[in-house]
Enzyme design. Structure first.
Site, short mmCIF file in Angstrom:
data_model
loop_
_atom_site.label_atom_id
_atom_site.label_comp_id
_atom_site.label_asym_id
_atom_site.label_seq_id
_atom_site.Cartn_x
_atom_site.Cartn_y
_atom_site.Cartn_z
N HIS A 115 78.79 -44.70 8.21
CA HIS A 115 78.92 -45.02 6.79
C HIS A 115 79.41 -46.46 6.66
O HIS A 115 79.53 -47.18 7.67
CB HIS A 115 79.86 -44.03 6.09
CG HIS A 115 81.18 -43.86 6.77
ND1 HIS A 115 82.14 -44.85 6.80
CD2 HIS A 115 81.72 -42.82 7.46
CE1 HIS A 115 83.21 -44.43 7.46
NE2 HIS A 115 82.98 -43.20 7.87
N HIS A 172 82.14 -47.76 9.04
CA HIS A 172 81.69 -48.17 10.37
C HIS A 172 81.02 -49.54 10.32
O HIS A 172 81.23 -50.39 11.20
CB HIS A 172 80.69 -47.15 10.93
CG HIS A 172 81.27 -45.80 11.17
ND1 HIS A 172 80.90 -44.70 10.44
CD2 HIS A 172 82.17 -45.36 12.09
CE1 HIS A 172 81.55 -43.64 10.89
NE2 HIS A 172 82.34 -44.01 11.88
N GLN A 229 88.34 -34.01 21.75
CA GLN A 229 89.29 -34.27 20.67
C GLN A 229 89.22 -33.21 19.58
O GLN A 229 89.90 -33.31 18.56
CB GLN A 229 89.07 -35.66 20.08
CG GLN A 229 87.75 -35.88 19.39
CD GLN A 229 87.49 -37.36 19.16
OE1 GLN A 229 87.33 -38.15 20.09
NE2 GLN A 229 87.50 -37.77 17.90
N LYS A 252 92.00 -46.48 8.27
CA LYS A 252 92.10 -45.11 7.78
C LYS A 252 92.72 -44.19 8.82
O LYS A 252 93.53 -43.33 8.50
CB LYS A 252 90.72 -44.57 7.37
CG LYS A 252 90.77 -43.14 6.83
CD LYS A 252 89.39 -42.62 6.48
CE LYS A 252 88.63 -42.18 7.73
NZ LYS A 252 89.18 -40.94 8.33
N ASP A 253 92.33 -44.38 10.06
CA ASP A 253 92.87 -43.57 11.15
C ASP A 253 94.07 -44.30 11.76
O ASP A 253 94.06 -44.69 12.93
CB ASP A 253 91.79 -43.31 12.20
CG ASP A 253 90.58 -42.61 11.61
OD1 ASP A 253 90.74 -41.47 11.13
OD2 ASP A 253 89.49 -43.20 11.61
N VAL A 283 87.72 -48.80 4.14
CA VAL A 283 86.66 -48.96 3.13
C VAL A 283 86.67 -47.71 2.26
O VAL A 283 86.69 -46.58 2.76
CB VAL A 283 85.29 -49.15 3.79
CG1 VAL A 283 84.19 -49.26 2.73
CG2 VAL A 283 85.30 -50.40 4.67
N SER A 341 84.57 -41.39 5.05
CA SER A 341 84.73 -40.58 6.25
C SER A 341 83.43 -39.84 6.51
O SER A 341 82.72 -39.44 5.57
CB SER A 341 85.88 -39.58 6.07
OG SER A 341 85.87 -38.62 7.11
N SER A 342 83.13 -39.62 7.77
CA SER A 342 81.93 -38.85 8.12
C SER A 342 82.02 -37.43 7.60
O SER A 342 80.99 -36.77 7.38
CB SER A 342 81.75 -38.85 9.65
OG SER A 342 81.56 -40.16 10.14
#
Length: 365
Positions: A49, A52, A76, A184-185, A211, A220-221
């Site tokens: 998105h 990325h 993960q 974000k992470d 973003v 987010s995906s």
């Protein structure tokens, strides 16, 4: 941080090579090294998105070459998490990257090029034992404690073990000059920076601002799982974080006072949703809210304005109860729980005004 120095002019590429196997990618990386050309690396799990693409753009501004990996890493995901349902959209991702590669090809010489996309198999990435998602499962893993044990790590105990392990593998394969992650992470960026420092990995960690959609939702995906009903309510997380930030800018520094501002937003939204009939509401649960030291991520009872804090949170959007026949639903019909995370930095307004909005820096560890 200044741009990476371009020692020579690298040839321009209209498209990129897709590498499925490690030896071929390593040969391409060695050729770039011998030519004195820098490589910026963007590791992803696909379902690309705009967030990325912002990472890729930053890497292209600072390097001759951009390498992108697309690999959904099983280690993960916990045993009962959504690995099998995680969106896998390789062909769509490659189309997006090809369009971007053409754009960079047509740009001036200040932009680097996307020259490699790495799409390994799990057999390549984990050549020994079959990777385990068990907490005490067998395998070769990288653990970064105590950073991996708090916040996201408390809810997802194998998550950062898997992230650190796969990033160590990817960094060893690609040997990039710089790696790019999104704000974000935020906890992930701390874990990666600590791993790079502790294991003397010869790369720089670059963190790009989050973003967001127009209404503030962090890209987010996992957002593809949110239909119209849940998507509208999902903004409660950033609204709560922004309420806490507003309280800080209004002079509040004690934890209880700050968190009360966010809790008011959460409570009001939950009350409104619970008052609706099942066919119209979207319910959610709060996983955590954190007010942490910007150096250690340890929880704070009071924010020192000169130092600021990392404010983060996570919620779970619950499955909708009674989907309607003509309702716009997300991937999977809004039938699964979707976990969303977000964060903001608490800084004095004077510091924010001195900081360009486009600033990209390393994590503050």
């Amino acid at each position: 941080m200044p741009k990476l120095i371009r020692r020579v002019s690298a040839p321009k590429h209209r498209s990129f090579q897709v590498f499925n196997h490690i030896p071929n990618l390593r040969k391409a990386r060695r050729d770039a090294l011998l030519n004195g050309e820098s490589v910026g690396f963007v590791p992803t799990m696909g379902a690309l998105h705009q967030g990325h693409l912002a990472l890729i753009q930053q890497a292209a501004q600072e390097n001759h070459h951009v390498y992108v990996s697309i690999y959904v890493n099983p280690t993960q995901f916990g045993v009962n998490e959504d690995y099998s349902n995680y969106p896998k959209t390789l062909e769509s991702d490659l189309k997006k990257l090809r369009r971007l590669a053409v754009e960079y090809y047509r740009s001036d010489d200040t932009m680097g090029q996307i020259t490699a996309v790495f799409t390994p198999t799990t057999r390549d990435m984990y050549p020994g034992l079959k990777p385990s998602s068990e907490i005490d499962g067998p395998g070769s893993f990288v653990t970064i404690t105590p950073l991996s044990s708090v916040l996201e790590g408390a809810s997802r105990p194998v998550f950062f073990r898997g992230v650190a392990t796969v990033c160590m593998k990817l960094f060893n394969i690609v040997q990039p000059d710089a790696v790019y992650f999104g704000q974000k992470d935020v906890q992930q960026t701390y874990v990666i920076q600590r791993m790079v420092d502790d294991f003397h990995i010869n790369t720089r960690v670059r963190v790009v601002p989050t973003v967001r959609e127009d209404d503030g939702l962090a890209m987010s995906s996992r957002n593809v799982y949110l239909g119209r009903r849940r998507r509208k309510v999902a903004t409660v997380l950033i609204r709560a974080l922004r309420a806490i930030r507003a309280a800080f800018h209004n002079g509040k520094t004690m934890r209880d006072d700050l968190m009360a501002a966010g809790q008011a937003v959460i409570t009001r939204e939950l009350e409104e949703q619970r008052a609706l009939p099942p066919q119209a509401r979207a319910l959610f649960e709060v996983d955590y809210f954190s007010l942490a030291d910007p150096l250690s991520l340890k929880e704070l009872d009071k924010v020192v304005p000169e130092h600021g804090a990392v404010l983060s949170g996570a919620i779970r959007m619950l499955p909708i109860e009674e989907p309607q026949e003509y309702e716009q639903t997300g991937t999977g019909g809004d039938a699964t729980t979707v976990r969303l995370i977000d964060n903001l930095r608490l800084q004095q307004l004077s510091a924010i005004l001195r900081t360009p909005q486009s600033r990209v820096g390393t994590t503050h560890l």
